[in-house]
Design a protein around this motif. Structure first.
Motif, PDB file in Angstrom:
ATOM      1  N   MET A  45     124.329  28.677  12.668  1.00  0.00           N
ATOM      2  CA  MET A  45     124.577  30.046  12.247  1.00  0.00           C
ATOM      3  C   MET A  45     123.246  30.767  12.212  1.00  0.00           C
ATOM      4  N   SER A  46     123.173  31.988  12.710  1.00  0.00           N
ATOM      5  CA  SER A  46     121.945  32.785  12.748  1.00  0.00           C
ATOM      6  C   SER A  46     122.108  34.005  11.872  1.00  0.00           C
ATOM      7  N   ASP A  47     120.976  34.552  11.501  1.00  0.00           N
ATOM      8  CA  ASP A  47     121.060  35.779  10.729  1.00  0.00           C
ATOM      9  C   ASP A  47     121.312  36.938  11.689  1.00  0.00           C
ATOM     10  N   PRO A  48     121.809  38.080  11.185  1.00  0.00           N
ATOM     11  CA  PRO A  48     122.170  39.189  12.056  1.00  0.00           C
ATOM     12  C   PRO A  48     121.001  39.720  12.877  1.00  0.00           C
ATOM     13  N   GLY A  49     119.793  39.616  12.389  1.00  0.00           N
ATOM     14  CA  GLY A  49     118.647  40.128  13.122  1.00  0.00           C
ATOM     15  C   GLY A  49     118.207  39.195  14.242  1.00  0.00           C
ATOM     16  N   GLY A  50     118.714  37.997  14.289  1.00  0.00           N
ATOM     17  CA  GLY A  50     118.391  37.049  15.335  1.00  0.00           C
ATOM     18  C   GLY A  50     117.021  36.409  15.187  1.00  0.00           C
ATOM     19  N   ASP A  51     116.404  36.491  14.001  1.00  0.00           N
ATOM     20  CA  ASP A  51     115.062  35.932  13.816  1.00  0.00           C
ATOM     21  C   ASP A  51     115.082  34.447  13.457  1.00  0.00           C
ATOM     22  N   GLY A  52     116.208  33.840  13.362  1.00  0.00           N
ATOM     23  CA  GLY A  52     116.269  32.418  13.009  1.00  0.00           C
ATOM     24  C   GLY A  52     117.520  32.123  12.227  1.00  0.00           C
ATOM     25  N   PRO A  53     117.674  30.889  11.822  1.00  0.00           N
ATOM     26  CA  PRO A  53     118.877  30.520  11.091  1.00  0.00           C
ATOM     27  C   PRO A  53     118.885  31.141   9.703  1.00  0.00           C
ATOM     28  N   ALA A  54     120.044  31.570   9.314  1.00  0.00           N
ATOM     29  CA  ALA A  54     120.212  32.127   7.970  1.00  0.00           C
ATOM     30  C   ALA A  54     120.587  30.996   7.028  1.00  0.00           C
ATOM     31  N   ALA A  55     120.296  31.188   5.763  1.00  0.00           N
ATOM     32  CA  ALA A  55     120.679  30.191   4.764  1.00  0.00           C
ATOM     33  C   ALA A  55     122.193  30.190   4.634  1.00  0.00           C
ATOM     34  N   ASP A  56     122.754  29.005   4.532  1.00  0.00           N
ATOM     35  CA  ASP A  56     124.201  28.878   4.378  1.00  0.00           C
ATOM     36  C   ASP A  56     124.566  29.300   2.961  1.00  0.00           C
ATOM     37  N   PRO A  57     125.390  30.366   2.790  1.00  0.00           N
ATOM     38  CA  PRO A  57     125.698  30.860   1.450  1.00  0.00           C
ATOM     39  C   PRO A  57     126.647  29.948   0.683  1.00  0.00           C
ATOM     40  N   ARG A  58     127.291  29.007   1.347  1.00  0.00           N
ATOM     41  CA  ARG A  58     128.243  28.133   0.663  1.00  0.00           C
ATOM     42  C   ARG A  58     127.502  27.081  -0.150  1.00  0.00           C
ATOM     43  N   PRO A  59     128.006  26.775  -1.335  1.00  0.00           N
ATOM     44  CA  PRO A  59     127.376  25.726  -2.126  1.00  0.00           C
ATOM     45  C   PRO A  59     127.627  24.369  -1.468  1.00  0.00           C
ATOM     46  N   SER A  60     126.705  23.465  -1.677  1.00  0.00           N
ATOM     47  CA  SER A  60     126.854  22.118  -1.140  1.00  0.00           C
ATOM     48  C   SER A  60     128.008  21.430  -1.849  1.00  0.00           C
ATOM     49  N   SER A  61     128.945  20.890  -1.080  1.00  0.00           N
ATOM     50  CA  SER A  61     130.112  20.261  -1.692  1.00  0.00           C
ATOM     51  C   SER A  61     129.929  18.763  -1.837  1.00  0.00           C
ATOM     52  N   GLY A  62     128.955  18.201  -1.156  1.00  0.00           N
ATOM     53  CA  GLY A  62     128.779  16.751  -1.199  1.00  0.00           C
ATOM     54  C   GLY A  62     127.750  16.339  -2.228  1.00  0.00           C
ATOM     55  N   ARG A  63     127.867  15.112  -2.649  1.00  0.00           N
ATOM     56  CA  ARG A  63     126.923  14.546  -3.594  1.00  0.00           C
ATOM     57  C   ARG A  63     125.849  13.818  -2.802  1.00  0.00           C
ATOM     58  N   LYS A  64     124.610  13.919  -3.227  1.00  0.00           N
ATOM     59  CA  LYS A  64     123.522  13.211  -2.577  1.00  0.00           C
ATOM     60  C   LYS A  64     123.675  11.710  -2.832  1.00  0.00           C
ATOM     61  N   LEU A  65     123.246  10.934  -1.865  1.00  0.00           N
ATOM     62  CA  LEU A  65     123.234   9.490  -2.066  1.00  0.00           C
ATOM     63  C   LEU A  65     122.139   9.140  -3.060  1.00  0.00           C
ATOM     64  N   PRO A  66     122.411   8.213  -3.967  1.00  0.00           N
ATOM     65  CA  PRO A  66     121.363   7.797  -4.899  1.00  0.00           C
ATOM     66  C   PRO A  66     120.162   7.233  -4.144  1.00  0.00           C
ATOM     67  N   LYS A  67     118.952   7.478  -4.646  1.00  0.00           N
ATOM     68  CA  LYS A  67     117.732   7.037  -3.981  1.00  0.00           C
ATOM     69  C   LYS A  67     117.692   5.526  -3.778  1.00  0.00           C
ATOM     70  N   GLY A  68     118.202   4.781  -4.716  1.00  0.00           N
ATOM     71  CA  GLY A  68     118.115   3.328  -4.647  1.00  0.00           C
ATOM     72  C   GLY A  68     119.196   2.665  -3.819  1.00  0.00           C
ATOM     73  N   LEU A  69     120.161   3.444  -3.323  1.00  0.00           N
ATOM     74  CA  LEU A  69     121.295   2.847  -2.616  1.00  0.00           C
ATOM     75  C   LEU A  69     120.895   2.090  -1.352  1.00  0.00           C
ATOM     76  N   PRO A  70     120.045   2.614  -0.476  1.00  0.00           N
ATOM     77  CA  PRO A  70     119.687   1.835   0.721  1.00  0.00           C
ATOM     78  C   PRO A  70     119.041   0.487   0.388  1.00  0.00           C
ATOM     79  N   GLY A  71     118.167   0.476  -0.587  1.00  0.00           N
ATOM     80  CA  GLY A  71     117.541  -0.781  -1.000  1.00  0.00           C
ATOM     81  C   GLY A  71     118.551  -1.752  -1.580  1.00  0.00           C
ATOM     82  N   THR A  72     119.465  -1.213  -2.386  1.00  0.00           N
ATOM     83  CA  THR A  72     120.501  -2.041  -2.981  1.00  0.00           C
ATOM     84  C   THR A  72     121.381  -2.660  -1.905  1.00  0.00           C
ATOM     85  N   LEU A  73     121.755  -1.862  -0.928  1.00  0.00           N
ATOM     86  CA  LEU A  73     122.589  -2.376   0.161  1.00  0.00           C
ATOM     87  C   LEU A  73     121.834  -3.411   0.995  1.00  0.00           C
ATOM     88  N   ALA A  74     120.535  -3.201   1.195  1.00  0.00           N
ATOM     89  CA  ALA A  74     119.729  -4.170   1.956  1.00  0.00           C
ATOM     90  C   ALA A  74     119.653  -5.508   1.212  1.00  0.00           C
TER      91      ALA A  74
END
Length: 174
Positions: free
Chosen positions: A1-30
């Motif tokens: 998605m671009s901004d109307p002026g075409g100068d680059g991508p615009a910030a997505d106005p929608r709130p993030s719906s997903g939860r971030k993965l916990p920092k320790g999860l990759p190590g725990t899985l390893a």
């Protein structure tokens, strides 16, 4: 998605719906994957001993097969605790009651021991006042952790998780 002026991508106005993965999860899985490899190897050795047919090897093989069962049980126990602690944290966050990490720290990042000890007393008193309240035990666990007592912190978290799992489910609304 671009901004109307075409100068680059615009910030997505929608709130993030997903939860971030916990920092320790990759190590725990390893580590869990490495333990799975270990279990597979040990179980293979135990089965080989049992199949040998010698009474002593059968006994040793059966004893060796207990190790993978213990490891699996401990892994399941820890993952279950982690999931419950995360659910408790989500509940406390939604209530606006999540413990704050606001104790003073040294330049090296260590929590000031006197401040941690001072903050500990109200948490201990809350558990004494309501010994079956998972929220009080959860807060006490983090007070123990701030004081540097990891063993008691873990015990308090396990106790909080036990009370949390035992609490009655909220009634369904019609």
């Amino acid at each position: 998605m671009s901004d109307p002026g075409g100068d680059g991508p615009a910030a997505d106005p929608r709130p993030s719906s997903g939860r971030k993965l916990p920092k320790g999860l990759p190590g725990t899985l390893a580590v869990t994957a490495l333990l799975a490899l270990y279990i597979w190897q040990i179980a293979g050795r135990g089965i080989t001993m049992v199949r040998a047919g010698e009474p002593v090897l059968i006994a040793i093989g059966l004893a060796v097969l207990i190790i993978p069962l213990l490891v699996i049980g401990l892994i399941v126990r820890e993952y279950r605790l982690a999931a419950t602690v995360q659910t408790m944290a989500d509940t406390l966050f939604a209530e606006g009651n999540l413990p704050a990490d606001d104790l003073p720290r040294s330049p090296g990042g260590r929590i000031d021991r006197a401040a941690a000890d001072e903050a500990f007393e109200p948490r201990r008193a809350a558990v004494e006042a309501a010994p079956e309240d998972w929220r009080a035990w959860y807060h006490l666990a983090f007070a123990y952790d701030a004081s540097g007592d990891r063993r008691r912190a873990r015990e308090a978290l396990r106790k909080a998780a036990g009370f949390y799992r035992a609490k009655p489910a909220p009634a369904a609304q019609d």
